[in-house]
Scaffold this motif. Structure first.
Motif, PDB file in Angstrom:
ATOM      1  N   THR A  80       0.840  -1.207   0.000  1.00  0.00           N
ATOM      2  CA  THR A  80       0.000   0.000   0.000  1.00  0.00           C
ATOM      3  C   THR A  80       0.875   1.258   0.000  1.00  0.00           C
ATOM      4  OG1 THR A  80      -0.068  -0.285   2.399  1.00  0.00           O
ATOM      5  CG2 THR A  80      -2.023  -0.949   1.170  1.00  0.00           C
ATOM      6  N   GLU A 225     -11.788   9.529  -5.721  1.00  0.00           N
ATOM      7  CA  GLU A 225     -12.115   8.283  -5.000  1.00  0.00           C
ATOM      8  C   GLU A 225     -13.199   7.593  -5.806  1.00  0.00           C
ATOM      9  OE1 GLU A 225     -10.467   7.396  -2.329  1.00  0.00           O
ATOM     10  OE2 GLU A 225      -9.439   9.314  -1.999  1.00  0.00           O
ATOM     11  N   THR A 226     -12.852   6.604  -6.581  1.00  0.00           N
ATOM     12  CA  THR A 226     -13.818   5.956  -7.475  1.00  0.00           C
ATOM     13  C   THR A 226     -14.167   4.557  -6.960  1.00  0.00           C
ATOM     14  OG1 THR A 226     -12.214   4.786  -8.844  1.00  0.00           O
ATOM     15  CG2 THR A 226     -12.611   7.099  -9.386  1.00  0.00           C
ATOM     16  N   SER A 227     -15.091   3.898  -7.660  1.00  0.00           N
ATOM     17  CA  SER A 227     -15.457   2.545  -7.225  1.00  0.00           C
ATOM     18  C   SER A 227     -14.778   1.476  -8.084  1.00  0.00           C
ATOM     19  CB  SER A 227     -16.976   2.385  -7.273  1.00  0.00           C
ATOM     20  OG  SER A 227     -17.412   2.710  -8.569  1.00  0.00           O
ATOM     21  N   LYS A 229     -12.518  -1.425  -9.176  1.00  0.00           N
ATOM     22  CA  LYS A 229     -11.900  -2.499  -8.391  1.00  0.00           C
ATOM     23  C   LYS A 229     -10.480  -2.762  -8.912  1.00  0.00           C
ATOM     24  CE  LYS A 229     -15.894  -3.673  -6.374  1.00  0.00           C
ATOM     25  NZ  LYS A 229     -16.326  -2.391  -5.836  1.00  0.00           N
ATOM     26  N   ASN A 230      -9.662  -3.377  -8.100  1.00  0.00           N
ATOM     27  CA  ASN A 230      -8.304  -3.816  -8.495  1.00  0.00           C
ATOM     28  C   ASN A 230      -7.379  -2.696  -8.938  1.00  0.00           C
ATOM     29  OD1 ASN A 230      -9.305  -6.413  -8.209  1.00  0.00           O
ATOM     30  ND2 ASN A 230      -9.926  -6.478 -10.354  1.00  0.00           N
ATOM     31  N   SER A 231      -7.730  -1.446  -8.643  1.00  0.00           N
ATOM     32  CA  SER A 231      -6.912  -0.342  -9.159  1.00  0.00           C
ATOM     33  C   SER A 231      -5.487  -0.376  -8.594  1.00  0.00           C
ATOM     34  CB  SER A 231      -7.571   1.003  -8.859  1.00  0.00           C
ATOM     35  OG  SER A 231      -7.836   1.090  -7.466  1.00  0.00           O
ATOM     36  N   GLY A 232      -5.323  -0.985  -7.426  1.00  0.00           N
ATOM     37  CA  GLY A 232      -4.006  -1.044  -6.804  1.00  0.00           C
ATOM     38  C   GLY A 232      -2.979  -1.769  -7.671  1.00  0.00           C
ATOM     39  N   GLU A 249      -4.623   1.982  -4.513  1.00  0.00           N
ATOM     40  CA  GLU A 249      -5.559   0.997  -3.953  1.00  0.00           C
ATOM     41  C   GLU A 249      -6.990   1.565  -3.861  1.00  0.00           C
ATOM     42  OE1 GLU A 249      -4.656  -2.206  -2.599  1.00  0.00           O
ATOM     43  OE2 GLU A 249      -2.754  -1.763  -3.588  1.00  0.00           O
ATOM     44  N   ASP A 250      -7.960   0.666  -3.792  1.00  0.00           N
ATOM     45  CA  ASP A 250      -9.358   0.997  -3.477  1.00  0.00           C
ATOM     46  C   ASP A 250      -9.943   2.099  -4.363  1.00  0.00           C
ATOM     47  OD1 ASP A 250      -9.217  -0.835  -1.398  1.00  0.00           O
ATOM     48  OD2 ASP A 250      -8.377   0.676  -0.037  1.00  0.00           O
ATOM     49  N   GLY A 251      -9.644   2.068  -5.619  1.00  0.00           N
ATOM     50  CA  GLY A 251     -10.278   2.997  -6.554  1.00  0.00           C
ATOM     51  C   GLY A 251      -9.740   4.413  -6.533  1.00  0.00           C
ATOM     52  N   GLN A 252      -8.637   4.639  -5.838  1.00  0.00           N
ATOM     53  CA  GLN A 252      -8.093   6.002  -5.848  1.00  0.00           C
ATOM     54  C   GLN A 252      -7.288   6.244  -7.133  1.00  0.00           C
ATOM     55  OE1 GLN A 252      -4.866   7.603  -3.246  1.00  0.00           O
ATOM     56  NE2 GLN A 252      -6.484   8.992  -2.577  1.00  0.00           N
TER      57      GLN A 252
END
Ligand SMILES: Cc1cc2nc3c(=O)[nH]c(=O)nc-3n(C[C@H](O)[C@H](O)[C@H](O)COP(=O)(O)OP(=O)(O)OC[C@H]3O[C@@H](n4cnc5c(N)ncnc54)[C@H](O)[C@@H]3O)c2cc1C
Length: 367
Positions: A80, A225-227, A229-232, A249-252
């Motif tokens: 992270t 901050e989006t929804s 997935k797997n953006s990390g 991570e987490d849609g950022q």
């Protein structure tokens, strides 16, 4: 035991603090993080295909990127904080051949660039679904660092090692053979100082009679901050222009950054920055609705840069008990940890083999 003050708790200051030999030094970090570049930064660690011609800068940036595996191991950085997800490089004119050639050449002396692949349009969208289908160059060695999380990890580490951290603006003066560091509530004496104050360096050195070739540059980026997935695990995309796409991570999703010389120390987010970054980014995207669907938080920070856009780090010409480091510009996440490590080696062991990385210190400081 000597007392050492570090003024500036950005990426250089906190890395240096954590590499110091604490059997030799009692360390205090002074940091007033207003406008701090490290916290505001985008996070791209991928210097190899830069168009810059400054060979010393390239040597430093290349060695800085190669230092990351050691950094990750030494400080047990979780994914992270730092992740090597590779870098996609896009070109509007589609001329990826010359870029591929440059990458192969650079790999000769920088194996850490990793595998170099020319991806088809379909492979590109598979790797980063937000992008429009278009060919791109992919290098596996590229990584991304979350600057704010990195500092928080190092801050916690420093505190457990009994390093003192004070959140305040510091002023510096010299009396006899001691450094005096003055904050709003006290003045403390130190045997040695490390001035890692980014664009704040000229005002720290001014009372000592130095003029410093450092200017402040405003940088803005957008954080969504989006929804998704797997953006990390998505790679960074370096777009052809003043904009890059950095998925965390987490849609950022980060988009940035601007380089505003005239903005100096100003920290006001502007609509102009939003429009500029949108205009530069959207042509590369298949999925750009996040620009309209999710409100963007602005991150605004102040970079330090020199007349020749090259960083410097060294001891003061008239006093080896003080080191200075600044002018890291747009690539300080790449070079900063390594500079912190080299400065720690100077304090710990007296090593100062730095001439491959920079011009003489007199280029940037004068009395
Ligand atoms: C928007 C943006 C995007 C960026 N993206 C990237 C990127 O993708 N990749 C990359 O490699 N680099 C990037 N950078 C550049 C990188 O962030 C900087 O070069 C690097 O963080 C500089 O680190 P530093 O430790 O020298 O300075 P800073 O992080 O600015 O830290 C210096 C600290 O010293 C404090 N200070 C100053 N004077 C005093 C004083 N008198 N007393 C107490 N504290 C003081 C400051 O407030 C600050 O907290 C970006 C920068 C910005 C602004």
């Amino acid at each position: 035991m000597k007392k050492l003050a570090i003024i500036g708790g950005g990426i250089i200051g906190l890395t240096l603090a954590n590499y110091l030999d604490l059997t030799k030094y009692n360390v205090t970090v002074f940091d007033n993080p207003v406008g701090q570049a490290t916290k505001a930064s985008a996070g791209i660690i991928s210097p190899w295909l830069s168009k810059r011609r400054n060979k010393k800068w390239y040597q430093l940036a290349k060695d800085g990127a190669a230092f990351y595996p050691k950094l990750v191991q030494d400080f047990s950085l979780p994914h992270t904080v730092y992740q090597q997800t590779g870098t996609l490089i896009l070109r509007k004119d589609g001329d990826l051949g010359s870029l591929m050639q440059l990458a192969e050449e650079r790999k000769q002396s920088a194996p850490e660039i990793g595998n170099i692949q020319l991806l088809t349009a379909e492979q590109v969208t598979e790797k980063l679904p937000l992008l429009q289908a278009q060919p791109a160059l992919f290098i596996t060695g590229g990584g991304k660092l979350d600057g704010a999380s990195y500092l928080e990890t190092l801050r916690q580490r420093a505190l457990t090692k009994m390093i003192t951290i004070k959140t305040d603006t510091a002023k510096l003066s010299r009396i006899h053979d001691q450094w005096l560091v003055q904050t709003s509530d006290e003045t403390e004496q130190f045997d040695a100082v490390a001035l890692c104050a980014g664009p704040g360096l000229p005002s720290l050195l001014e009372p000592l009679g130095y003029t410093t070739d450092i200017r402040a540059q405003k940088g803005q980026l957008l954080a969504f901050e989006t929804s998704f997935k797997n953006s990390g695990s998505w790679p960074v995309a370096m777009l052809d222009g003043e904009s890059d796409l950095i998925p965390f991570e987490d849609g950022q999703i980060l988009v940035g950054a601007t380089h505003e010389n005239e903005g100096g120390f100003d920290l006001t987010p502007t609509k102009e920055a939003f429009s500029l970054l949108k205009e530069k980014t959207v042509p590369f995207l298949a999925e750009s609705t996040f620009f309209d669907t999710y409100p963007a938080a602005y991150r605004v920070g102040t970079r330090a840069y020199t007349s020749d856009f090259a960083p410097f780090f060294n001891y003061l010409p008239d006093n080896p008990t003080a080191v200075v480091a600044s002018g890291l510009g747009s690539s300080g996440l790449t070079t900063g940890p390594y500079i912190g490590f080299l400065l720690a080696n100077y304090f710990n062991e007296g090593n100062n083999n730095w001439e491959n990385y920079q011009k003489p210190i007199g280029t940037y400081l004068s009395k």
